[in-house]
Design a protein around this motif. Structure first.
Motif, mmCIF file in Angstrom:
data_model
loop_
_atom_site.group_PDB
_atom_site.id
_atom_site.type_symbol
_atom_site.label_atom_id
_atom_site.label_comp_id
_atom_site.label_asym_id
_atom_site.label_seq_id
_atom_site.Cartn_x
_atom_site.Cartn_y
_atom_site.Cartn_z
ATOM 1 N N ILE A 100 0.858 -1.076 0.048
ATOM 2 C CA ILE A 100 -0.046 -0.053 -0.178
ATOM 3 C C ILE A 100 0.839 1.334 -0.051
ATOM 4 O O ILE A 100 1.644 1.640 0.881
ATOM 5 C CB ILE A 100 -1.014 0.153 1.204
ATOM 6 C CG1 ILE A 100 -1.928 -1.223 1.170
ATOM 7 C CG2 ILE A 100 -1.783 1.359 1.139
ATOM 8 C CD1 ILE A 100 -2.583 -1.537 -0.142
ATOM 9 N N GLU A 101 0.827 1.986 -1.027
ATOM 10 C CA GLU A 101 1.377 3.305 -1.199
ATOM 11 C C GLU A 101 0.544 4.375 -0.571
ATOM 12 O O GLU A 101 1.577 5.318 0.037
ATOM 13 C CB GLU A 101 1.599 3.626 -2.506
ATOM 14 C CG GLU A 101 2.563 4.778 -3.036
ATOM 15 C CD GLU A 101 3.899 4.616 -2.825
ATOM 16 O OE1 GLU A 101 4.670 5.604 -2.633
ATOM 17 O OE2 GLU A 101 4.330 3.438 -2.967
ATOM 18 N N GLU A 102 -0.486 4.554 -0.684
ATOM 19 C CA GLU A 102 -1.437 5.810 0.108
ATOM 20 C C GLU A 102 -2.948 5.377 0.493
ATOM 21 O O GLU A 102 -3.309 4.379 -0.083
ATOM 22 C CB GLU A 102 -1.393 6.674 -1.122
ATOM 23 C CG GLU A 102 -2.039 8.067 -1.028
ATOM 24 C CD GLU A 102 -1.947 8.994 -2.057
ATOM 25 O OE1 GLU A 102 -2.456 10.189 -2.205
ATOM 26 O OE2 GLU A 102 -1.584 8.430 -3.144
ATOM 27 N N LEU A 103 -3.128 6.073 1.437
ATOM 28 C CA LEU A 103 -4.610 5.844 2.079
ATOM 29 C C LEU A 103 -5.335 7.116 1.781
ATOM 30 O O LEU A 103 -4.693 8.288 1.760
ATOM 31 C CB LEU A 103 -4.250 5.682 3.717
ATOM 32 C CG LEU A 103 -3.707 4.484 3.863
ATOM 33 C CD1 LEU A 103 -3.477 4.770 5.486
ATOM 34 C CD2 LEU A 103 -4.079 3.277 3.873
ATOM 35 N N LEU A 104 -6.658 6.892 1.621
ATOM 36 C CA LEU A 104 -7.247 8.101 1.307
ATOM 37 C C LEU A 104 -8.840 7.714 2.022
ATOM 38 O O LEU A 104 -9.558 6.922 1.739
ATOM 39 C CB LEU A 104 -7.553 8.445 -0.064
ATOM 40 C CG LEU A 104 -8.489 9.518 -0.784
ATOM 41 C CD1 LEU A 104 -7.962 10.750 -0.455
ATOM 42 C CD2 LEU A 104 -8.470 9.391 -2.171
#
Length: 129
Positions: free
Chosen positions: A97-101
């Motif tokens: 996982i690179e990014e959470l939003l």
């Protein structure tokens, strides 16, 4: 080709929905992933969410089964069993996982979202809202 996955609808206290973007991809999607041999949906969710987000699943209820063109496998169709999931622990981007939003599912931001989520799941969970 059919890609079979489980997806987690994780909401914060304000009702926002958690999306993730995997390393090397452009589109946001639900956390989750493919089942390993012998895993049922709940076991796969527990494993994937521990690996990807560092959380423990405390409850999971099936919301529905959805199908759409796959976001990251050209020419494939993704078939997802999506669950409303309660978790314990602090959500953090781990593994691939690179990014959470966190988004308002009724008014998603202008970011690239996987077709399954944009066309099938978000409309299904915001009906009558």
């Amino acid at each position: 080709m059919i890609v079979s996955v489980v997806g987690a609808l994780i909401r914060d206290p304000g009702g926002r929905l958690l999306l993730v973007r995997k390393r090397g991809t452009e589109r946001f999607m639900l956390p989750g992933g493919k089942r390993e041999p012998g895993e049922d949906d709940r076991a796969a969710l527990a494993r994937e969410l521990a690996e990807e987000l560092g959380v423990r699943v405390t409850a999971a209820e099936l919301v529905g089964r959805f199908e759409a063109p796959a976001a990251n496998e050209r020419g494939a169709t993704v078939r997802s069993h999506a669950y409303a999931v309660q978790v314990e622990g602090r959500v953090q981007a781990r593994a691939e996982i690179e990014e959470l939003l966190w988004i308002d599912p009724a008014a998603p931001p202008d970011v690239p979202i996987a077709p399954l989520l944009a066309r099938r799941i978000l409309p299904a969970i915001t009906v009558g809202r």
